[in-house]
Design a protein around this motif. Structure first.
Motif, PDB file in Angstrom:
ATOM      1  N   TYR B  67       0.776  -1.322   0.262  1.00 38.66           N
ATOM      2  CA  TYR B  67      -0.121   0.074   0.121  1.00 38.66           C
ATOM      3  C   TYR B  67       0.922   1.340  -0.016  1.00 38.66           C
ATOM      4  N   TYR B  69       2.443   2.931  -2.201  1.00 35.62           N
ATOM      5  CA  TYR B  69       2.160   3.640  -3.331  1.00 35.62           C
ATOM      6  C   TYR B  69       1.034   4.435  -3.081  1.00 35.62           C
ATOM      7  N   ARG B  70      -0.003   3.953  -2.331  1.00 32.42           N
ATOM      8  CA  ARG B  70      -1.170   4.595  -2.212  1.00 32.42           C
ATOM      9  C   ARG B  70      -1.430   5.726  -1.235  1.00 32.42           C
ATOM     10  N   ILE B  71      -0.453   5.864  -0.614  1.00 32.42           N
ATOM     11  CA  ILE B  71      -0.636   7.045   0.621  1.00 32.42           C
ATOM     12  C   ILE B  71      -0.271   8.175  -0.251  1.00 32.42           C
ATOM     13  N   ASN B 280      -0.980   4.808  -9.111  1.00 29.48           N
ATOM     14  CA  ASN B 280      -2.232   4.742  -8.325  1.00 29.48           C
ATOM     15  C   ASN B 280      -3.272   4.970  -9.307  1.00 29.48           C
ATOM     16  N   GLU B 283      -4.029   2.019 -11.711  1.00 31.35           N
ATOM     17  CA  GLU B 283      -4.764   1.026 -10.706  1.00 31.35           C
ATOM     18  C   GLU B 283      -6.193   1.333 -10.644  1.00 31.35           C
ATOM     19  N   ILE B 284      -6.684   2.725 -10.449  1.00 29.50           N
ATOM     20  CA  ILE B 284      -7.846   3.070 -10.587  1.00 29.50           C
ATOM     21  C   ILE B 284      -8.471   2.817 -11.836  1.00 29.50           C
ATOM     22  N   ILE B 287      -9.643  -0.592 -12.458  1.00 33.78           N
ATOM     23  CA  ILE B 287     -10.912  -0.822 -11.996  1.00 33.78           C
ATOM     24  C   ILE B 287     -12.040  -0.248 -12.637  1.00 33.78           C
ATOM     25  N   ARG B 288     -11.806   0.769 -13.133  1.00 34.90           N
ATOM     26  CA  ARG B 288     -13.025   1.428 -13.839  1.00 34.90           C
ATOM     27  C   ARG B 288     -13.237   0.906 -15.195  1.00 34.90           C
ATOM     28  N   LYS B 291     -15.474  -1.811 -14.782  1.00 34.94           N
ATOM     29  CA  LYS B 291     -16.857  -1.427 -14.441  1.00 34.94           C
ATOM     30  C   LYS B 291     -17.417  -0.714 -15.858  1.00 34.94           C
ATOM     31  N   GLU B 293     -16.149   2.008 -16.948  1.00 32.22           N
ATOM     32  CA  GLU B 293     -16.097   3.627 -16.967  1.00 32.22           C
ATOM     33  C   GLU B 293     -14.828   4.208 -17.527  1.00 32.22           C
ATOM     34  N   ILE B 296      -9.795   8.266 -15.865  1.00 32.49           N
ATOM     35  CA  ILE B 296      -9.421   9.562 -15.192  1.00 32.49           C
ATOM     36  C   ILE B 296      -8.132  10.009 -15.242  1.00 32.49           C
TER      37      ILE B 296
END
Lengths: 608, 343
Positions: B67, B69-71, B280, B283-284, B287-288, B291, B293, B296
Motif C-alpha cells: 500500500y 504507493y497509495r498513501i 495509483n 490501478e484506479i 478498476i474503472r 466497470k 467507466e 480518469i
C-alpha cells in the motif's frame, strides 16, 4: 430526595455493623425488590452487565450493516431492507442518512452505554464492596437509582431508532450547528431531542453511580485495608469515578445549552446561519464553544472508558502470572497522572477549528506528556509477565490482548497529538484506526477479561474455557484485522464518516482494503456469538464455581460462593497485606490471600 | 412449510438440549474441573501468542509493501515538505516502538507460559528499570514536541509573504465556492442576511469592494510558487476544507472566518507525471475499465472533512495548479460578483 438519601446512607451504615439484622430482612423481600428494584450491589452489577451486552449486540449489528455499505457500495442486501424498512434501506441499499444515523448511534452506544455505563457500572458495583470488604455500597438506594436512570436512558436511546425521521445522525460528538438545525439533516429533528434527553438521563446515572463509588471506596474499607493495600482495580475505579464526577456535569451543561438553542431560540452555538432558504435570527454564538464543552468531558471520557479496563487487567495479569504486579506504586502514580492530565488535553481534538495556534501548542505539550505514564503502565505490564508462570485463562488472554492494543493504538496517538502532523491526518481513517484500537479494543478486551474472571462471583458458575479460547483468538485476529489496515486508508487521505469512499475516482482503488475490513468484521462478529452462547449458557448451566477458582488473593474470593446479603455471613474479613503476594518465598502456596496475617519478619509488598 | 421449519427448529433445540445434558452429566460425574488451566493449555496459548506476533508483524510489513504507493504522494505545497519529514521521522519512531514493545509482550507471553513444576519469581519493582523507561520516552517526546512545535509555529505564522494571493473558500451543504478578491485585491464585507440566488455567498451589496470579487464553482485555479492565504467561511454548519495533497486543512465555521496559508509548488500537470501518482491512477483506471467507466486523470481536490449531512461524502471541488500566465488567463474568463448579481 435528600431525606431518602440520608435514610439510605444510614441503612448502609447499619449494614456495616449489623449484618445479622439484615439477614433476617432478606426473607421478606419480594421478587421485585430482589431482582428488579434491587439495592444489592451484586444484582445491580448484573443488571448493568446484561443491559450493556444487549446494547453492545445492537451496536455490533449496526457496525456490520455500515461496513457492508463501505465494502460494497450500491450492492443490494435484502436483509437491510427487512431490518431497516423501505425508507432507510430501499431495495437493500443503505440510505446515506441512515448510514450517518448508524455510525452515530454505534459510537454513542459503544462509548457511553457499553464502555462507560456497562464497564464501570458492572465492575464498580460488583467489585468495590467485595474487594474493599464492605457489606454493600454506601448508598444502596442511590445505586439502584443509578441503574434505573441508565436503563431509562438506554430505552430512550433505543426508542429513537424507531421514530419516523430516524435517530440522531450528527456523529457521536453531535457538533452543532448540524445537531441544532432540523433543516440540516433529518436526524436533527426528534431523534436529536431524544439523544439529548437520553444523555441527560445518562449523566444523572453516571453521577449517582460515581459519587457512590468514591464515597464507598474512601469510607467503607474494612479493617486493615489501607489505600496502599487496595487492589489496582479499586484505584482505577476510584480515579475513573472522580473523572466522571468532574467532567460529566460539563457534558450536561453542553447538552442543556444545545436544548435551549434547539427549542428556545437562544444562540449559544449559532451565528450567521442561512439554512432552509432563510437566514436565522440567532447571532453571536459560537459552535466552537460546544466543542470546548464537549471535549472537556470527551477527553476524560476516553480515560473513563480505559482506566477500569486497565485496572481489571492489572489484577488479572498479576493473578495469572502468579507474580506481584510490577511497580504497584508506579501503577497508581501513573493512573493519577493520566487522570490529571486527561483534563488539560481536550484541545487536541480541535487543532483544525481555527483555534489560536499558541493555544494549540499548549495542548500538544500536555497531550504528549500523557505518553509517559502510559508507557510506564505498558512496561509494567510486560515486566509483570517477565519470569512469571503464566496461567492462560480466557481472562488472561484478553488482558494480554489489551496490553497489545494499548501499545499499538497508543503509539499512533503520538502522531495525532502533534498539531503539525494532525493537519494532514485529522478526521481521516487514521483517527478511526487509532481510537478504535487504543480505546475501543483495549476497553472491550478489558471488559471481556473482567467478565471471564469474575463470572463465578456474578453467577456462581464458570464459563466454558475452550469456548473462551476460541472467542479470544477469533476476536483478537478479527479486531486487528478490521482496524489495522485503516491506518493506510488514513495515510492516503481518506476522510472518515464518508458514506462511500469510492463514489469519486480518487479513492476507487482503496475498495479492497474496505472489503478486507468488512470480512474481518464479520469474522469478529462470529466470535462474539461464541461469547454470547457461552455467556448465557453458563449463567444457567455452567459448572458450579469453587470458592477461589483462580487462586487469587483479593477479598472477593473469601466470601462464600453464594449470593449472601451483606457479602460475608459473619464478621467482615480483616486485611493484613497487599493483594499481590503471589509466589512469595517462604509460603507453601503461590498465593497468599490478603486475610493472612504478616509473618514476624515479613514486609508488606505495598509498602515499597 | 413454515410449520415444518418451526418443527425442525424445535426438534433441533430438544436434541441440543439432550446433548448438553449428557455433557453436563458426564462432567459432573467425573468431577473434573473443566475451568482449570493445564500445562497443555498454557503451552497452546503461549505458542499462539508467538505465532500471532509473527503473523501480525508479517501482515504489517505486507501492507506496507502493498500500500505504500497509495498513501499521499509527495507534498504539492512548500510547507508540506516539513510536515512529511516530521511525519516520516515520527512513523519511523512509532513503528520501532510498535515492533519492540509488542515483541517483548508476545515473547514473554510465550516464554513464561506456566508449567506445574515452576514458580514465578517474586519481583516487586526495579528502580533502575523504571527510571530508564520513564526517561527514555520523556527524552524522545521532548524531541517530538520541540520539532512539532517549531514546524507548527512556522506553518501557522501569519506574515510569510507581504503580498500573497487571497482566496476565500465558502462552504455550504453540499458544495464549495471559491472567491477571488478581483482587481482591487480586497474582499468586500459579507452579510448573511443578503444571501439569495443572485448572491450565493452573502456579500454586502452596499460595499463596492465586492463588485469585482470573482466567484467560481466546481473548480478553482492556483498559480504555482505563489503564497496563497485562504480564508474560510460557512453558510450553515461546520465543514472542513481538506486539501490532502497540499497538507492543508481548516474547519469552516459559521459566524467565523478561519484561515490557512500555503504555497503550491507542483502544478497539476507535473504531479500527473509523478510515478507514485501514475501507479495509483493506473490501478484506479483498471478498476474503472472493468466497470465500463471512462479513465480518469489525477486532480487535486478540496474535500469536506467534517460530517455535514447526507451528501457529506460527495462535497468536493477540483483544484488546478498551473503557471502564473495560465492562471491569469483563466481568471480573466471568470465572472465577477457584479456580473452574477446583474443576471
Amino acid at each position: 430526595m435528600e431525606h431518602h438519601t440520608h435514610a439510605a446512607v444510614i441503612e448502609g451504615h447499619n449494614l456495616h455493623d449489623h449484618a445479622h439484622a439484615h439477614d433476617h430482612h432478606e426473607h421478606h423481600q419480594t421478587f421485585v425488590q430482589k431482582y428488579v428494584f434491587s439495592m444489592d450491589h451484586k444484582v445491580i452489577s448484573r443488571q448493568f452487565l446484561i443491559t450493556a451486552v444487549v446494547m453492545a449486540v445492537l451496536a455490533m449489528v449496526m457496525s456490520i450493516i455500515f461496513r457492508l455499505q463501505l465494502a460494497w457500495p450500491g450492492e443490494k442486501f435484502a436483509f437491510i431492507e427487512t431490518l431497516m424498512g423501505k425508507k432507510w434501506g430501499k431495495d437493500g441499499i443503505l440510505d446515506p442518512n441512515a448510514y450517518l444515523a448508524l455510525i452515530t448511534i454505534h459510537g454513542t452506544i459503544m462509548v457511553f452505554f457499553v464502555l462507560t455505563g456497562g464497564l464501570s457500572g458492572t465492575f464498580a458495583n460488583l467489585l468495590i464492596p467485595y474487594q474493599i470488604g464492605a457489606r454493600d455500597m454506601a448508598s444502596g438506594f442511590l445505586n439502584m437509582l443509578s441503574y434505573w436512570f441508565f436503563f431509562a436512558s438506554s430505552i430512550v436511546m433505543v426508542s429513537s431508532l424507531f421514530i419516523e425521521d430516524g435517530p440522531a445522525s450528527a456523529g457521536w460528538t453531535i457538533y452543532p450547528p448540524l445537531s441544532a438545525l432540523p433543516e440540516a439533516i433529518p436526524g436533527s429533528k426528534l431523534g436529536m431531542t431524544m439523544w439529548l434527553i437520553s444523555m441527560a438521563l445518562f449523566v444523572v446515572s453516571s453521577l449517582l453511580g460515581g459519587l457512590n463509588y468514591i464515597i464507598t471506596i474512601i469510607n467503607l474499607r474494612t479493617k486493615g485495608m489501607k489505600m496502599t493495600r487496595l487492589p489496582l482495580t479499586m484505584w482505577a475505579l476510584l480515579i475513573t469515578a472522580i473523572l466522571g464526577v468532574l467532567s460529566f456535569p460539563v457534558l450536561f451543561s453542553a447538552v442543556l445549552l444545545l436544548i435551549f438553542d434547539r427549542s428556545m431560540g437562544t444562540s449559544f452555538y449559532l451565528s450567521d446561519i442561512y439554512i432552509g432558504g432563510r437566514p436565522m435570527e440567532q447571532v453571536g454564538g459560537s459552535p466552537i464553544l460546544f466543542e470546548h464543552l464537549f471535549w472537556f468531558l470527551g477527553h476524560p471520557e476516553v480515560y473513563i472508558v480505559l482506566l477500569p479496563a486497565l485496572g481489571i487487567t492489572s489484577e488479572i495479569i498479576a493473578t495469572n502470572s502468579r507474580k506481584p504486579i510490577f511497580g504497584y506504586r508506579a501503577m497508581i502514580g501513573s493512573m493519577l497522572a493520566i487522570g490529571f492530565l486527561s483534563f488539560i488535553v481536550w484541545g487536541h481534538h480541535m487543532f483544525m477549528t481555527g483555534m489560536n495556534p499558541f493555544l494549540g501548542s499548549v495542548f500538544v505539550f500536555t497531550t504528549l506528556l500523557i505518553a509517559i505514564p502510559s508507557a510506564v503502565k505498558a512496561f509494567n505490564y510486560i515486566t509483570t509477565l517477565w519470569k512469571g508462570n503464566i496461567q492462560y485463562t480466557p481472562a488472561m488472554l484478553f488482558s494480554i490482548g489489551l496490553v497489545s492494543s494499548f501499545i499499538t493504538g497508543g503509539v499512533t496517538g503520538i502522531i495525532l497529538a502533534d498539531s503539525t502532523l494532525d493537519i494532514t491526518i485529522h478526521d481521516t481513517y487514521f483517527v478511526v484506526a487509532h481510537f478504535h484500537i487504543v480505546m475501543g479494543l483495549s476497553a472491550i478486551f478489558g471488559m471481556f477479561a473482567g467478565v471471564y474472571h469474575w463470572f463465578p462471583k456474578m453467577f456462581l458458575r464458570m464459563m466454558n474455557k475452550k469456548l473462551g479460547y476460541l472467542h479470544f483468538w477469533v476476536t483478537f485476529i478479527g479486531a486487528y484485522g478490521v482496524f489495522f489496515p485503516q491506518h493506510f486508508l488514513g495515510m492516503a487521505g481518506v476522510p472518515r464518516r464518508y458514506y462511500t469512499n469510492s463514489n469519486f475516482p480518487l479513492f476507487d482503488n482503496q475498495i479492497d482494503i474496505n472489503e478486507f475490513c468488512t470480512y474481518m468484521a464479520i469474522f469478529a462478529a462470529f466470535g462474539q456469538t461464541i461469547f454470547l452462547i457461552n455467556f448465557f449458557y453458563s449463567i444457567f448451566r455452567g459448572e458450579k464455581a469453587p470458592q477461589n477458582p483462580w487462586n487469587s488473593n483479593t477479598l472477593e474470593w473469601t466470601s462464600p460462593m453464594a449470593h449472601v446479603h451483606g457479602n460475608w455471613p459473619g464478621a467482615l474479613p480483616e486485611v493484613h497485606r497487599w493483594p499481590y503476594d503471589y509466589s512469595k518465598p517462604g509460603h507453601e502456596h503461590d498465593f497468599v490471600p490478603q486475610t493472612v496475617p504478616l509473618g514476624p519478619d515479613e514486609h508488606d509488598g505495598g509498602e515499597h | 412449510m413454515t410449520l415444518l421449519y418451526i418443527l425442525a427448529f424445535v426438534l433441533l433445540c430438544i436434541a441440543l438440549n439432550q446433548l448438553f445434558r449428557v455433557f453436563e452429566l458426564s462432567r459432573d460425574l467425573r468431577g473434573e474441573q473443566l475451568y482449570k488451566t493445564h500445562d497443555s493449555d498454557n503451552r497452546f496459548n503461549g505458542r499462539g501468542m508467538l505465532l500471532f506476533m509473527f503473523a501480525f508483524f508479517a501482515f504489517f510489513l505486507w501492507q506496507i509493501d502493498s500500500y505504500y504507493y497509495r498513501i499521499l504522494p509527495k507534498s504539492a505545497s512548500e510547507h508540506g515538505y516539513k510536515i512529511d519529514a516530521l511525519l516520516n521521522a515520527n512513523y519511523a519512531l512509532v513503528v520501532l516502538v510498535f515492533f519492540v514493545v509488542n515483541g517483548f509482550l508476545f515473547f514473554f507471553a510465550w516464554k513464561y507460559h506456566g508449567t506445574k513444576d515452576r514458580k514465578a519469581e517474586y519481583i516487586l519493582h526495579n528502580n533502575k528499570l523504571e527510571m530508564l523507561w520513564t526517561t527514555v520516552p520523556a527524552i524522545a517526546l521532548a524531541f517530538i514536541i520541540i520539532f512539532g512545535l517549531k514546524y507548527w509555529n512556522e506553518i501557522m505564522k501569519r506574515n510569510n509573504d507581504p503580498n500573497p494571493l487571497k482566496i476565500e473558500l465558502y462552504a455550504k451543504q453540499f458544495d464549495w465556492t471559491a472567491r477571488y478578491a478581483g482587481k482591487d485585491d480586497q474582499f468586500g464585507i459579507d452579510d448573511y442576511m443578503q444571501i439569495n440566488g443572485g448572491n450565493p455567498v452573502g456579500l454586502d451589496t452596499n460595499d463596492i469592494r465586492c463588485n469585482d470579487d470573482i466567484l467560481v464553482k466546481n473548480e478553482f485555479h492556483l498559480p504555482v510558487n505563489k503564497e496563497i492565504v485562504f480564508s474560510f467561511r460557512s453558510r450553515d454548519i461546520i465543514h472542513s476544507a481538506f486539501m490532502p495533497h497540499f497538507r492543508a486543512q481548516m474547519n469552516c465555521v459559521p459566524g467565523q472566518i478561519t484561515s490557512f496559508r500555503f504555497k503550491p509548488v507542483i502544478t497539476t500537470a507535473e504531479m500527473r507525471k509523478d510515478p507514485h501518482v501514475q501507479r495509483n491512477i493506473n490501478e484506479i483506471n483498471a478498476i474503472r475499465a472493468k466497470k465500463g467507466e471512462d479513465p480518469i486523470e489525477f486532480d487535486y481536490l478540496v474535500l469536506c472533512n467534517k460530517i455535514c449531512g447526507a451528501s457529506h461524502y460527495n462535497m468536493q471541488m477540483k483544484i488546478v495548479v498551473e503557471s502564473e500566465a495560465d492562471y491569469n488567463a483563466w481568471l480573466a474568463k471568470q465572472k465577477t460578483f457584479k456580473a452574477i448579481a446583474q443576471k
